[in-house]
Design a protein around this motif. Sequence first.
Motif, short mmCIF file in Angstrom:
data_model
loop_
_atom_site.label_atom_id
_atom_site.label_comp_id
_atom_site.label_asym_id
_atom_site.label_seq_id
_atom_site.Cartn_x
_atom_site.Cartn_y
_atom_site.Cartn_z
N PRO A 120 0.81 -1.22 0.00
CA PRO A 120 0.00 0.00 0.00
C PRO A 120 0.85 1.28 0.00
O PRO A 120 0.34 2.34 -0.34
N GLY A 121 2.11 1.18 0.37
CA GLY A 121 2.94 2.38 0.42
C GLY A 121 3.60 2.71 -0.91
O GLY A 121 4.13 3.79 -1.08
N GLY A 171 -7.87 6.81 1.89
CA GLY A 171 -8.95 5.86 2.13
C GLY A 171 -8.43 4.43 2.18
O GLY A 171 -7.23 4.20 2.20
N LEU A 172 -9.35 3.48 2.18
CA LEU A 172 -8.95 2.08 2.27
C LEU A 172 -8.22 1.65 1.01
O LEU A 172 -8.65 1.95 -0.10
N ASP A 173 -7.11 0.96 1.18
CA ASP A 173 -6.40 0.39 0.04
C ASP A 173 -7.19 -0.81 -0.46
O ASP A 173 -7.47 -1.74 0.29
N GLY A 199 -6.89 -3.68 2.14
CA GLY A 199 -7.82 -3.23 3.16
C GLY A 199 -7.17 -2.36 4.21
O GLY A 199 -7.77 -2.06 5.24
N GLU A 200 -5.93 -1.95 3.94
CA GLU A 200 -5.24 -1.10 4.89
C GLU A 200 -5.75 0.34 4.76
O GLU A 200 -6.05 0.80 3.66
N GLU A 201 -5.82 1.03 5.89
CA GLU A 201 -6.32 2.41 5.88
C GLU A 201 -5.16 3.36 5.62
O GLU A 201 -4.15 3.31 6.31
N ARG A 202 -5.31 4.21 4.60
CA ARG A 202 -4.23 5.14 4.28
C ARG A 202 -4.68 6.59 4.46
O ARG A 202 -5.73 6.99 3.94
N PHE A 203 -3.88 7.37 5.13
CA PHE A 203 -4.05 8.83 5.21
C PHE A 203 -5.44 9.26 5.65
O PHE A 203 -5.97 10.27 5.18
N LEU A 235 -13.15 9.60 5.87
CA LEU A 235 -12.04 9.56 4.92
C LEU A 235 -11.63 8.13 4.57
O LEU A 235 -10.96 7.91 3.57
N THR A 236 -12.05 7.14 5.37
CA THR A 236 -11.67 5.77 5.02
C THR A 236 -12.33 5.33 3.72
O THR A 236 -11.83 4.47 3.03
N ASP A 237 -13.46 5.94 3.37
CA ASP A 237 -14.09 5.63 2.08
C ASP A 237 -13.47 6.43 0.95
O ASP A 237 -13.91 6.35 -0.19
#
Lengths: 196, 500
Positions: free
Chosen positions: A41-42, B183-185, B189-193, B200-202
């Motif tokens: 993801p990064g 949002g979610l990758d 399923g990882e939460e980013r930023f 913001l997760t969506d």
Amino acid sequence: MDSQPQPRRDVICGLTFAALGALALVLAGAHRFGTLARIGPGFFPSLLGGLLVALGLVIAARGALAGLRAGWGEKVDWVPLALLAGLLIGAAILGGLGIEPRQALFQAAIAAMGVAYAAGRRVLALILGPIALFAMALESAGLVVASLGLLGVSALAARDFRRSEIGPLAILVTAFAWGLFAWGLGLPIPVWPKLG
Amino acid sequence: MELLSNLALGFGEALGPLNLLYCLIGALLGTLIGVLPGIGPVATIAMLLPITFSLTPLAALIMLAGIYYGAQYGGSTTAILVNLPGESSSVVTALDGYRMARQGKAGTALAVAALGSFLAGCVGTLAIAAFAAPLAELAFRFGPAEYFSLMVLGLVGAVVLAAGSLLKAFAMMALGLLLSTIGLDANTGEERFAFGIAELTDGIGFIVVAVGVFGLAEILGNLQRTEPPRSAPDRVAGLWPSAADLRAALPAMLRGTGLGAVLGVLPGGGALLASFASYTVEKKIARDPSRFGQGAIEGVAGPEAANNAGAQTSFIPLLVLGLPSNAVMAMMIGAMTIHAIQPGPQVMTANPALFWGLIASMWIGNLMLVVLNLPLIGLWVKLLTVPYRLLYPAILLFCCIGVFALGNNGFDILMAMVFGLVGIVFLGLGCELAPMLLGFVLGPMMETNLRRTLLLAQGDASVFVTRPISAALLAAALVLLLTVLLPAWRRTRADAFRPD
């Protein structure tokens, strides 16, 4: 489509991009980078952050070279950039102090618009400020109150506003919005203030 | 012939009374906002999205499409009559159109503009119908590598065709891509930023971004400008152009149509670029270029045909590939998603009534516009006398309600406000906002396809150039980039060598 080169502005623009890219790199560092076969993801955000830093530095460097060669051009309006940076940093600080993040962003937005008004940016403050208030008031105060507020305040932003027009305008448009969106289309918008 | 049976199906759908009504509403609303400076199609579509919730998907798309091409008709009316282009794509029309009006030939200019637009609308509709099926055929053979390369081409196009600095446009695109990763990758399923904000997760909805950077920033810009005085024009007489006028205008219309149809398909293209390009071409090939700016009829006919053709054909990449070529098309994707339609080549096969119905409605809408517009010119001009101070508060409110209705969440409105400020900041720094929005829209698809490609190829990045379609798309992107870089490079060199 500028008629004249504005090196000073380009330097600031480039540095802004570079700073945003650096921020992205730092934030993306918290996520797994992965390998080419299994991108984590990064990966994508880091790549883009790096690209943004590089592009920003090139833009700034070209601006600086042009500025040294042929003068710096017009002065740059710092205020919007400072307001945006202040809004985001303020929200981060408030969030760090333990305020609920949504609330933190809202309070920072309102504060930024207050500063904008004090700094003489009437139009900016009188348009974006009421929108932030509307955003937070709609669900608790309901459509009627929130939109009367939004219309009444934002109407003051026009250079040629007339006090006598604002009341009727706010009432008519609110009635229309209520009739169309809440009553006519049946959208689930709260109309009246929640009591208790 | 398959094309004919498809069009027959489409007309059968589009001629249903309700769809006809929404086509009319869309076209009229489009004309209205085209006439009014200070409100563009992006904000209008945002305001109308909640209204489309209760419509069938086809009726919703018909109405929203009508707004876009209707705006091209309306924008030219005020450009000609009062030198006030209501839409940016009508800016060049004002150059010669207003001159013609001053010379007492307002009627001729209006008629030529309307006829040119209609001609272009017909050709554009046919072009969509003819090219959509083969293109979709091709698109079905696309794997993730091809999709990734296609998006690279799309983004390069948007950057290259943006006005102003190429580097800044690139940076804005990268910024848009970055914002889209919030949002979610999708893969892990990882939460980013998301900073602990549930909304913001969506991810941020791109209608929120579009309303902020185009809708709100546009209103702010209008309020900060000193408004030019709007003089009501004299009565418009003599609508019918003479045979000589038509002889002069027709070739220009045809050239404009062709040019517009091609440029409309290009990413970053659409109506605005088409009209500018057509004006340049007409001026270049004219026997007496000095007539341009003095009321040359070709200077009205060409760009007006071009902007409408461009508006039509910009639907091709949207409908066939699910790839928006400009901000309005990005809004259309939003509308399609609300109605649970995934834009892409499968729309045509899975939902032929919707696809062909929309295309047929565009032709019908163009016909309505040319019939209705000329008699209604007086009304449109009268509308111009409504002062902006009475309009923009309502526009603000409806935009906010539109954004709220997307997810019944006030936080979206707050995000739109923040993006309004973002728009002001970057406009002030001399950056175009369209590349950012396109990057934002394409970001998730781009990342997913990149990861999928490399996963399938086990980390071997050379697949992008060894698969023929992907390689061709990347090569096209490279050529596009080189063509703009070379003249710029030469100009810079020339400047460097110029004696001080």
